[in-house]
Motif scaffolding. Structure first.
Motif, PDB file in Angstrom:
ATOM      1  N   VAL A 148       0.849  -1.198   0.000  1.00 25.93           N
ATOM      2  CA  VAL A 148       0.000   0.000   0.000  1.00 25.93           C
ATOM      3  C   VAL A 148       0.881   1.244   0.000  1.00 25.93           C
ATOM      4  CG1 VAL A 148      -2.004  -1.052   1.119  1.00 25.93           C
ATOM      5  CG2 VAL A 148      -0.193  -0.085   2.530  1.00 25.93           C
ATOM      6  N   SER A 149       0.327   2.327  -0.517  1.00 24.14           N
ATOM      7  CA  SER A 149       1.056   3.591  -0.586  1.00 24.14           C
ATOM      8  C   SER A 149       0.746   4.452   0.646  1.00 24.14           C
ATOM      9  CB  SER A 149       0.659   4.362  -1.840  1.00 24.14           C
ATOM     10  OG  SER A 149      -0.689   4.814  -1.724  1.00 24.14           O
ATOM     11  N   GLU A 150       1.543   5.489   0.849  1.00 23.97           N
ATOM     12  CA  GLU A 150       1.260   6.414   1.935  1.00 23.97           C
ATOM     13  C   GLU A 150      -0.111   7.072   1.741  1.00 23.97           C
ATOM     14  OE1 GLU A 150       4.327   9.182   2.819  1.00 23.97           O
ATOM     15  OE2 GLU A 150       5.885   7.649   3.056  1.00 23.97           O
ATOM     16  N   GLU A 151      -0.514   7.275   0.505  1.00 26.77           N
ATOM     17  CA  GLU A 151      -1.832   7.852   0.229  1.00 26.77           C
ATOM     18  C   GLU A 151      -2.950   6.929   0.722  1.00 26.77           C
ATOM     19  OE1 GLU A 151      -4.513  10.766  -1.248  1.00 26.77           O
ATOM     20  OE2 GLU A 151      -2.355  10.814  -0.830  1.00 26.77           O
ATOM     21  N   HIS A 152      -2.805   5.630   0.474  1.00 23.69           N
ATOM     22  CA  HIS A 152      -3.785   4.676   0.993  1.00 23.69           C
ATOM     23  C   HIS A 152      -3.835   4.737   2.520  1.00 23.69           C
ATOM     24  CE1 HIS A 152      -2.917   2.299  -2.872  1.00 23.69           C
ATOM     25  NE2 HIS A 152      -4.183   2.629  -2.942  1.00 23.69           N
ATOM     26  N   ILE A 153      -2.660   4.773   3.128  1.00 19.94           N
ATOM     27  CA  ILE A 153      -2.566   4.698   4.588  1.00 19.94           C
ATOM     28  C   ILE A 153      -3.257   5.884   5.245  1.00 19.94           C
ATOM     29  CG2 ILE A 153      -0.939   4.761   6.539  1.00 19.94           C
ATOM     30  CD1 ILE A 153       1.039   3.230   4.632  1.00 19.94           C
ATOM     31  N   THR A 154      -3.002   7.072   4.754  1.00 19.69           N
ATOM     32  CA  THR A 154      -3.625   8.255   5.360  1.00 19.69           C
ATOM     33  C   THR A 154      -5.105   8.354   4.990  1.00 19.69           C
ATOM     34  OG1 THR A 154      -2.816   9.622   3.504  1.00 19.69           O
ATOM     35  CG2 THR A 154      -1.473   9.559   5.506  1.00 19.69           C
ATOM     36  N   ALA A 155      -5.461   7.960   3.761  1.00 16.45           N
ATOM     37  CA  ALA A 155      -6.858   8.053   3.326  1.00 16.45           C
ATOM     38  C   ALA A 155      -7.754   7.130   4.143  1.00 16.45           C
ATOM     39  CB  ALA A 155      -6.976   7.735   1.841  1.00 16.45           C
ATOM     40  N   PHE A 156      -7.275   5.927   4.464  1.00 21.85           N
ATOM     41  CA  PHE A 156      -8.083   4.962   5.203  1.00 21.85           C
ATOM     42  C   PHE A 156      -7.884   5.054   6.707  1.00 21.85           C
ATOM     43  CE2 PHE A 156      -7.954   2.881   0.969  1.00 21.85           C
ATOM     44  CZ  PHE A 156      -9.318   2.790   0.751  1.00 21.85           C
ATOM     45  N   GLY A 157      -7.063   5.987   7.140  1.00 21.31           N
ATOM     46  CA  GLY A 157      -6.922   6.247   8.570  1.00 21.31           C
ATOM     47  C   GLY A 157      -6.118   5.224   9.342  1.00 21.31           C
ATOM     48  N   TRP A 158      -5.286   4.442   8.662  1.00 20.80           N
ATOM     49  CA  TRP A 158      -4.456   3.473   9.371  1.00 20.80           C
ATOM     50  C   TRP A 158      -3.341   4.168  10.157  1.00 20.80           C
ATOM     51  CZ3 TRP A 158      -4.210   0.984   3.983  1.00 20.80           C
ATOM     52  CH2 TRP A 158      -5.402   0.286   3.729  1.00 20.80           C
ATOM     53  N   ALA A 159      -2.906   5.298   9.657  1.00 21.84           N
ATOM     54  CA  ALA A 159      -1.877   6.085  10.333  1.00 21.84           C
ATOM     55  C   ALA A 159      -1.908   7.497   9.768  1.00 21.84           C
ATOM     56  CB  ALA A 159      -0.496   5.470  10.133  1.00 21.84           C
ATOM     57  N   THR A 160      -1.428   8.454  10.547  1.00 25.07           N
ATOM     58  CA  THR A 160      -1.352   9.838  10.087  1.00 25.07           C
ATOM     59  C   THR A 160      -0.032  10.060   9.351  1.00 25.07           C
ATOM     60  OG1 THR A 160      -0.244  10.645  12.085  1.00 25.07           O
ATOM     61  CG2 THR A 160      -2.667  10.548  12.127  1.00 25.07           C
ATOM     62  N   GLN A 161       0.071  11.207   8.712  1.00 24.80           N
ATOM     63  CA  GLN A 161       1.321  11.534   8.036  1.00 24.80           C
ATOM     64  C   GLN A 161       2.470  11.644   9.032  1.00 24.80           C
ATOM     65  OE1 GLN A 161       1.816  11.742   4.556  1.00 24.80           O
ATOM     66  NE2 GLN A 161       3.909  11.545   5.362  1.00 24.80           N
ATOM     67  N   GLN A 162       2.187  12.184  10.226  1.00 28.86           N
ATOM     68  CA  GLN A 162       3.224  12.252  11.248  1.00 28.86           C
ATOM     69  C   GLN A 162       3.637  10.848  11.697  1.00 28.86           C
ATOM     70  OE1 GLN A 162       4.938  15.105  12.589  1.00 28.86           O
ATOM     71  NE2 GLN A 162       6.189  13.337  13.152  1.00 28.86           N
ATOM     72  N   ASP A 163       2.644   9.953  11.839  1.00 30.65           N
ATOM     73  CA  ASP A 163       2.954   8.561  12.161  1.00 30.65           C
ATOM     74  C   ASP A 163       3.887   7.970  11.104  1.00 30.65           C
ATOM     75  OD1 ASP A 163       1.312   8.490  14.424  1.00 30.65           O
ATOM     76  OD2 ASP A 163      -0.408   7.682  13.326  1.00 30.65           O
TER      77      ASP A 163
END
Length: 253
Positions: free
Chosen positions: A132-147
């Protein structure tokens, strides 16, 4: 004696309720799996070796200031760890092309990468742990950009430590994966390394011969998995230097 409460059982470990709030007991099994558990076996002594090796690596990370969940080893198969909220991502650091990266990018196995590459996979066995990409991760709320920034920083610090440690004993750290969890100090969140670091979660090759000393031995039927893990432990000083095979390892405290 009261029966312990099982919290979770995975492919290689079982988590039990710990003796104090905020702790767990992590039990290392002898089970080996590959290809999303399509291939399975029981490898005698594997859990003992992984318990001891993960302890060795986590203690080393603590010494250089990389926070992790390890508290202490309890016995040959168990360790006391901090309970964390696991972020549902595998964090993979690649130094050389191997495995799925070779397939995806058309690179020969062993090709040195221009710099360490950090990838994320969603922890979901039913989906095959997809990339998965960072875009997927932030969009689906698995982690924040700071995370994500903090996770990359932690992963690269682990990579620096592990690469140097392995290089010193003639082993190439090809790649590895870690999991990262959240802990809370009042309202303040911190991210720490969790799960395990062992030959189950790394690709380790002998620098001179290219011999594989990790779970690829099991994946590709390249020999005895316990022999490979024992060799890693022996080189790192976790086992006595005269040990070449340890079905039931005698470990150094």
């Amino acid at each position: 004696m009261a029966r312990r409460k099982k919290i979770y059982e995975g492919k290689a470990k079982i988590m039990y309720e710990g003796p104090e709030p905020g702790t767990l007991v992590q039990y290392f099994k002898d089970d080996a799996t590959a290809f999303n558990a399509e291939k399975r076996a029981t490898i005698e002594g594997k859990g003992v070796l992984n318990n001891r090796l993960s302890e060795f690596f986590m203690k080393g990370l603590t010494q250089i200031g990389v926070p992790n969940h390890f508290i202490k080893r309890i016995n040959m198969r168990e360790q006391l760890i901090r309970s964390v909220e696991i972020i549902p991502l595998e964090v993979i650091v690649r130094n050389f092309a191997a495995g799925s990266l070779s397939t995806r990018m058309g690179l020969a196995e062993g090709t040195a990468l221009p710099r360490p590459i950090v990838e994320f996979c969603l922890k979901d066995d039913k989906l095959g742990d997809p990339l998965v990409s960072e875009e997927h991760i932030t969009a689906f709320g698995w982690a924040t950009q700071q995370d994500l920034d903090d996770m990359v920083s932690l992963a690269l610090r682990v990579n620096d430590f592990m690469s140097g440690l392995m290089l010193a004993v003639g082993i190439k750290l090809v790649d590895f994966k870690i999991e990262i969890g959240r802990i809370w100090d009042n309202d303040f969140q911190r991210l720490i390394v969790a799960d395990e670091i062992s030959p189950d979660s790394c690709r380790l090759w002998d620098i001179e011969t290219g011999q594989k000393l990790d779970k690829d031995v099991f994946r590709r039927d390249l020999g005895n998995l316990t022999d490979a893990y024992t060799e890693v432990a022996r080189r790192l000083g976790v086992l006595p230097s005269n040990v070449t095979h340890a079905t039931k390892p005698t470990l150094i405290n």
